[in-house]
Scaffold this motif. Structure first.
Motif, mmCIF file in Angstrom:
data_model
loop_
_atom_site.group_PDB
_atom_site.id
_atom_site.type_symbol
_atom_site.label_atom_id
_atom_site.label_comp_id
_atom_site.label_asym_id
_atom_site.label_seq_id
_atom_site.Cartn_x
_atom_site.Cartn_y
_atom_site.Cartn_z
ATOM 1 N N LEU A 287 19.503 13.668 -3.771
ATOM 2 C CA LEU A 287 18.749 14.914 -3.031
ATOM 3 C C LEU A 287 19.660 16.145 -3.198
ATOM 4 N N SER A 288 20.987 15.821 -3.064
ATOM 5 C CA SER A 288 21.861 16.944 -3.221
ATOM 6 C C SER A 288 21.846 17.739 -4.415
ATOM 7 N N LEU A 289 22.074 16.893 -5.563
ATOM 8 C CA LEU A 289 22.113 17.368 -6.961
ATOM 9 C C LEU A 289 20.568 18.266 -7.131
ATOM 10 N N TYR A 290 19.770 17.367 -7.098
ATOM 11 C CA TYR A 290 18.174 18.159 -7.142
ATOM 12 C C TYR A 290 17.896 19.561 -6.165
ATOM 13 N N SER A 291 18.601 19.485 -5.254
ATOM 14 C CA SER A 291 18.731 20.744 -4.400
ATOM 15 C C SER A 291 19.449 21.945 -5.099
ATOM 16 N N LYS A 292 20.457 21.431 -5.627
ATOM 17 C CA LYS A 292 21.243 22.478 -6.392
ATOM 18 C C LYS A 292 20.678 23.105 -7.465
ATOM 19 N N PHE A 293 19.571 22.211 -8.240
ATOM 20 C CA PHE A 293 18.865 22.757 -9.302
ATOM 21 C C PHE A 293 17.563 23.607 -8.776
ATOM 22 N N GLY A 294 17.435 23.504 -7.488
ATOM 23 C CA GLY A 294 16.213 24.205 -6.874
ATOM 24 C C GLY A 294 15.029 23.559 -6.718
ATOM 25 N N PHE A 295 15.026 22.226 -6.888
ATOM 26 C CA PHE A 295 13.996 21.413 -6.464
ATOM 27 C C PHE A 295 13.804 21.469 -4.885
ATOM 28 N N ARG A 296 12.475 21.537 -4.567
ATOM 29 C CA ARG A 296 12.071 21.286 -3.107
ATOM 30 C C ARG A 296 10.877 20.391 -2.860
ATOM 31 N N THR A 297 10.901 19.901 -1.974
ATOM 32 C CA THR A 297 9.902 18.774 -1.490
ATOM 33 C C THR A 297 8.374 19.383 -1.321
ATOM 34 N N ALA A 298 7.694 18.774 -2.184
ATOM 35 C CA ALA A 298 6.322 19.232 -2.038
ATOM 36 C C ALA A 298 5.439 18.302 -1.160
ATOM 37 N N TYR A 299 5.843 16.876 -1.212
ATOM 38 C CA TYR A 299 5.343 16.051 -0.139
ATOM 39 C C TYR A 299 6.114 14.690 -0.305
ATOM 40 N N GLU A 300 5.915 13.920 0.628
ATOM 41 C CA GLU A 300 6.388 12.589 0.807
ATOM 42 C C GLU A 300 5.255 11.414 0.573
ATOM 43 N N TYR A 301 5.867 10.432 0.304
ATOM 44 C CA TYR A 301 4.999 8.832 0.016
ATOM 45 C C TYR A 301 5.559 7.762 0.761
ATOM 46 N N HIS A 302 5.080 6.818 1.154
ATOM 47 C CA HIS A 302 5.619 5.715 2.068
ATOM 48 C C HIS A 302 5.148 4.537 1.523
ATOM 49 N N ILE B 249 0.842 -1.212 0.107
ATOM 50 C CA ILE B 249 0.042 0.096 -0.059
ATOM 51 C C ILE B 249 0.892 1.389 0.023
ATOM 52 N N ARG B 250 0.812 2.203 -0.912
ATOM 53 C CA ARG B 250 1.435 3.424 -1.110
ATOM 54 C C ARG B 250 0.558 4.277 -0.365
ATOM 55 N N GLU B 251 1.213 5.093 0.734
ATOM 56 C CA GLU B 251 0.337 6.010 1.381
ATOM 57 C C GLU B 251 1.234 7.577 0.846
ATOM 58 N N THR B 252 0.178 8.286 0.428
ATOM 59 C CA THR B 252 0.474 9.607 0.155
ATOM 60 C C THR B 252 -0.465 10.456 1.157
ATOM 61 N N PRO B 253 -0.232 11.872 1.060
ATOM 62 C CA PRO B 253 -1.053 12.632 2.010
ATOM 63 C C PRO B 253 -2.685 12.559 1.595
ATOM 64 N N LEU B 254 -2.882 11.576 0.636
ATOM 65 C CA LEU B 254 -4.439 11.458 0.372
ATOM 66 C C LEU B 254 -4.805 10.225 0.899
ATOM 67 N N ALA B 255 -4.055 9.485 1.698
ATOM 68 C CA ALA B 255 -4.467 8.316 2.087
ATOM 69 C C ALA B 255 -5.599 8.558 3.387
ATOM 70 N N PRO B 256 -6.645 7.794 3.711
ATOM 71 C CA PRO B 256 -7.284 8.019 4.840
ATOM 72 C C PRO B 256 -6.544 7.647 6.269
ATOM 73 N N ARG B 257 -6.827 8.620 7.168
ATOM 74 C CA ARG B 257 -5.913 8.317 8.360
ATOM 75 C C ARG B 257 -6.355 6.965 8.998
ATOM 76 N N GLN B 258 -7.815 6.775 9.037
ATOM 77 C CA GLN B 258 -8.302 5.354 9.620
ATOM 78 C C GLN B 258 -7.713 4.226 8.843
ATOM 79 N N LEU B 259 -7.205 4.370 7.776
ATOM 80 C CA LEU B 259 -6.737 3.291 6.968
ATOM 81 C C LEU B 259 -5.244 3.144 7.627
#
Length: 269
Positions: free
Chosen positions: A245-260, A91-101
């Motif tokens: 992560l270091s390379l992407y940060s140098k390009f200006g990428f920033r975290t929008a959200y995480e998934y698990h 199961i892939r948990e994004t910020p859209l996953a129900p808390r009850q689940l």
């Protein structure tokens, strides 16, 4: 490293953030890396691909925080479907996953075992490094050969990857870096979906890392996307991949959200 269900639930209780943005990035992510079989159980997307073991192609993704009805029954139904494919249920948990689940998973012996970051950057004002440019190839087979060599993956995966890449509907740019004597150096796939461009399958061969090949190829892909009308670039990266992560940060990428990912302990890869 896996976390216990309780630990995962504690982390999951943080703010959901910008749900409209999450929904949009999830939608373009599904189109950029299409599973062979996609069915819906309510708002839960059930993704399966018998030919390739990618977790993103073989998981259940709940897409509505309020859709938790009959969760136990639906989880068991999904488990049987995955069993028919010879896959463990993930199961892939994004910020859209129900808390009850998540509470249910925690109490039922599931563990969170991997975290990835979804990152974005505004292409309209991005200053890209002055590097050699690379023109994307239209040869999917050649791109796959380079990617598998760079990643040191089983060449037997080539037919499965060819099927996946051929199924991508948005415009694709297949980028490779090769040396006459050294062979394949790096690979990157850029999928442009209207004003959003996704960077996928980005890799540099281990012995050539920190020598500029990654910067060159990422720059080329982002320039190509911007020229073709993309305004925002996005990517997904394992949270433990410090060099990336270091390379992407140098390009200006920033975290929008995480998934698990979550799985029963015995099924964790």
């Amino acid at each position: 490293m896996a976390t216990t269900g309780a630990d995962g639930l504690m982390q999951a209780s943080s703010s959901h953030g910008n749900l409209p943005l999450v929904r949009r990035l999830e939608a373009v992510g599904f189109r950029a890396w299409p599973a062979a079989s996609v069915v819906y159980d309510g708002s839960w997307q059930v993704r399966l691909t018998g030919s390739h073991p990618s977790k993103r192609l073989n998981c259940v993704v709940p897409l509505d925080p309020s859709d938790y009805r009959d969760a136990d029954i639906r989880i068991e139904k999904a488990r049987k479907r995955f069993e028919h494919y010879g896959r463990p249920l993930l199961i892939r948990e994004t910020p859209l996953a129900p808390r009850q689940l998540l509470e249910n998973l925690s109490q039922s012996g599931w563990s969170r075992f991997e975290t990835a970051e979804v990152m974005t950057v505004d292409l309209t004002c991005l200053e890209l490094p002055d590097t050699l440019d690379h023109i994307p190839t239209h040869d999917i087979g050649r791109f796959i050969d380079v990617y598998l060599t760079v990643q040191q993956e089983d060449p037997a995966l080539k037919p499965a990857l060819a099927e996946i890449l051929s199924a991508i509907k948005p415009t694709c740019g297949f980028f490779t870096a090769e040396h006459l004597d050294e062979g394949p150096m790096a690979a990157a796939l850029c999928v442009q979906d209207n004003d959003l461009a996704g960077i996928l399958s980005f890799a540099v061969i281990e012995r050539m890392r920190r020598r500029g090949f990654g910067t060159e190829l990422l720059t080329a892909a982002l320039r190509w996307a911007r020229i073709n009308g993309a305004r925002t670039a996005w990517l997904q990266v394992n949270a433990t991949n410090a060099p990336a992560l270091s390379l992407y940060s140098k390009f200006g990428f920033r975290t929008a959200y995480e998934y698990h990912y979550w799985a029963i302990e015995k099924d964790i890869p």
